[in-house]
Design an enzyme around this catalytic site. Structure first.
Site, mmCIF file in Angstrom:
data_model
loop_
_atom_site.group_PDB
_atom_site.id
_atom_site.type_symbol
_atom_site.label_atom_id
_atom_site.label_comp_id
_atom_site.label_asym_id
_atom_site.label_seq_id
_atom_site.Cartn_x
_atom_site.Cartn_y
_atom_site.Cartn_z
ATOM 1 N N THR A 31 0.786 -0.958 -0.048
ATOM 2 C CA THR A 31 0.004 0.070 -0.012
ATOM 3 C C THR A 31 0.775 1.158 0.021
ATOM 4 O OG1 THR A 31 -1.874 -0.976 1.409
ATOM 5 C CG2 THR A 31 -1.801 1.249 1.206
ATOM 6 N N SER A 75 1.397 -7.646 -0.944
ATOM 7 C CA SER A 75 2.004 -8.729 -0.284
ATOM 8 C C SER A 75 1.151 -9.979 0.111
ATOM 9 C CB SER A 75 2.587 -8.299 1.145
ATOM 10 O OG SER A 75 1.614 -8.235 2.140
ATOM 11 N N SER A 76 0.071 -9.905 -0.428
ATOM 12 C CA SER A 76 -0.856 -11.234 -0.476
ATOM 13 C C SER A 76 -0.264 -12.139 -1.195
ATOM 14 C CB SER A 76 -2.150 -11.017 -0.488
ATOM 15 O OG SER A 76 -2.481 -10.078 0.285
ATOM 16 N N THR A 106 1.739 -4.708 4.363
ATOM 17 C CA THR A 106 1.626 -5.187 5.643
ATOM 18 C C THR A 106 1.074 -6.537 5.718
ATOM 19 O OG1 THR A 106 -0.411 -3.964 5.710
ATOM 20 C CG2 THR A 106 1.092 -2.817 6.488
ATOM 21 N N CYS A 295 -3.064 -18.685 21.233
ATOM 22 C CA CYS A 295 -2.857 -17.138 22.060
ATOM 23 C C CYS A 295 -1.647 -16.487 21.381
ATOM 24 C CB CYS A 295 -2.591 -17.536 23.814
ATOM 25 S SG CYS A 295 -3.787 -18.295 24.334
HETATM 26 N N1 ASP Z 1 -2.763 -5.758 0.632
HETATM 27 C C1 ASP Z 1 -1.638 -4.745 1.054
HETATM 28 C C2 ASP Z 1 -0.406 -5.483 1.153
HETATM 29 O O1 ASP Z 1 -0.212 -6.218 1.870
HETATM 30 C C3 ASP Z 1 -1.820 -4.171 2.300
HETATM 31 C C4 ASP Z 1 -0.950 -3.096 2.813
HETATM 32 O O2 ASP Z 1 0.270 -2.893 2.136
HETATM 33 O O3 ASP Z 1 -0.716 -2.726 4.083
HETATM 34 O O4 ASP Z 1 0.269 -5.471 0.060
#
Ligand code: ASP
Length: 357
Positions: A31, A75-76, A106, A295
């Site tokens: 992002t 990043s998925s 992220t 946990c």
């Molecule tokens: N879907 C995005 C990724 O992981 C989300 C992000 O960058 O925060 O590439």
């Protein structure tokens, strides 16, 4: 990855000819560097052009080089081959730079940071992962603060040595050990936590380093890059009612070599005979099973309850206080680098790069 395949852009922010440090920025996607396309969907774009336009960078005395992945990824879509690319780029450029900033989405950042912490043995320079919840061009974006502070941390030195010579995630004011981090928030700016290890720094008016928690600089250490990981692993999360067919079919996956068993509390599992029998049979066939708690805080203590003693008896390895992200990547790393299952079982509970006590 071959050198010719990625794009390199040099940016000098130095106000004098004597730059304080040189930092290699590796832009993988995510992002932070995305923009909205014609259909209103977020997609990666030319990052180095954006970096050049950040006014705050002019206040740094740094030499920056940006390397962009040839195919930028949300990043998925991160895959172990991207970890190998990151490891290769850092290893190839290790002597030339004082620190590295990896701009990454992220969603899987904690997996990538964990994997790199194992693949870069003897690392003695900062590798700081960062990203953002909103693109850098958006109003109220967290991108600029995260990116600028990550650069500051990657270039921070004391007595000519880096302050943070390890793989970390900097996000939302917190510097966390990469292999102790997990993404816990998809909306708030404060996206990452490290339940079982303290922050390495907190960034407010000043950056307060928690020196006793940071891996010490070791002058004699040499970087060894391990590129092999084995993806034949699976995570099996327990839930009340999990049935025999589900467990048996997971354990029959062809070529499966490792299983992360996500258990309850301090490592407990149902005592159904079919479960123990199926797991034991798989271990006897050579599968490695690692017990990780559902946990996020605390640790697995096999044998504390009767419901975990039986796991210990059949040869399930305790994952102690590791995150699932660290456990999966550590298992992939050990399956890729070690030759015998005895060695893998021996090394799994031991700390490789501070991922457990
Ligand atoms: N879907 C995005 C990724 O992981 C989300 C992000 O960058 O925060 O590439």
């Amino acid at each position: 990855m071959e050198k010719t395949k990625y794009k390199i852009v040099n940016i000098s922010t130095a106000t004098s000819t004597q730059a304080k440090a040189s930092i290699l920025i590796i832009y993988t996607g995510g992002t932070l560097g995305m923009t909205y396309d014609e259909s209103g969907v977020l997609a990666p774009f030319n990052f180095s052009r954006t970096v050049e336009k950040i006014p705050a960078l002019r206040q740094f005395d740094l030499h920056l080089t940006v390397i962009s992945f040839p195919q930028l990824v949300d990043s998925s879509d991160i895959h172990p081959r991207h970890w190998a690319d990151l490891g290769y780029i850092i290893h190839e450029n290790y002597q030339r730079y004082d620190g590295f900033v990896v701009v990454h989405g992220t969603d899987t950042m904690a997996y990538s940071a964990s994997a790199l912490s194992f693949m870069l043995e003897g690392l003695n320079k900062p590798v700081i992962f960062t990203g953002a919840q909103l693109p850098i061009g958006s109003k109220r974006s967290d991108a600029q603060e995260n990116f600028i502070t990550a650069l500051e941390i990657a270039s921070a030195q004391v007595d000519g040595h880096p302050i943070v010579p390890e793989v970390c995630i900097y996000f939302g004011g917190h510097l966390l050990r990469g292999n102790r981090s997990s993404k816990r928030q998809s909306i708030h700016f404060d996206a990452f936590t490290s339940e079982n290890y303290p922050s390495l720094a907190e960034a407010g008016v000043v950056i307060d380093y928690n020196l006793p928690a940071i891996h010490p600089y070791t002058p004699e250490s040499q970087l060894i890059y391990h590129k092999q990981v084995d993806e034949n692993v699976v995570i099996l999360k327990l839930f009340p009612g999990i049935n025999r067919k589900v467990v048996e079919s997971v354990l029959q996956i062809p070529d499966l070599k490792g299983l992360i068993l996500e258990t309850y509390g301090s490592g407990n599992a149902p005592t159904d005979a079919f479960l123990l029998y199926t797991l034991e049979d798989a271990i006897q066939r050579g599968l490695t099973i690692l017990n990780i708690s559902q946990c996020s805080g605390g640790r697995v203590i096999q044998g504390r309850y009767k419901t975990s003693k039986s796991l210990e008896n059949i040869g399930v390895v305790s994952g102690k206080d590791m995150t699932t992200e660290a456990a999966v990547t550590k298992l992939m790393f050990l399956l890729g680098t070690e030759t015998s299952s005895e060695r893998i079982r021996h090394r799994l509970p031991l700390s490789i790069s501070g991922e457990t006590y």
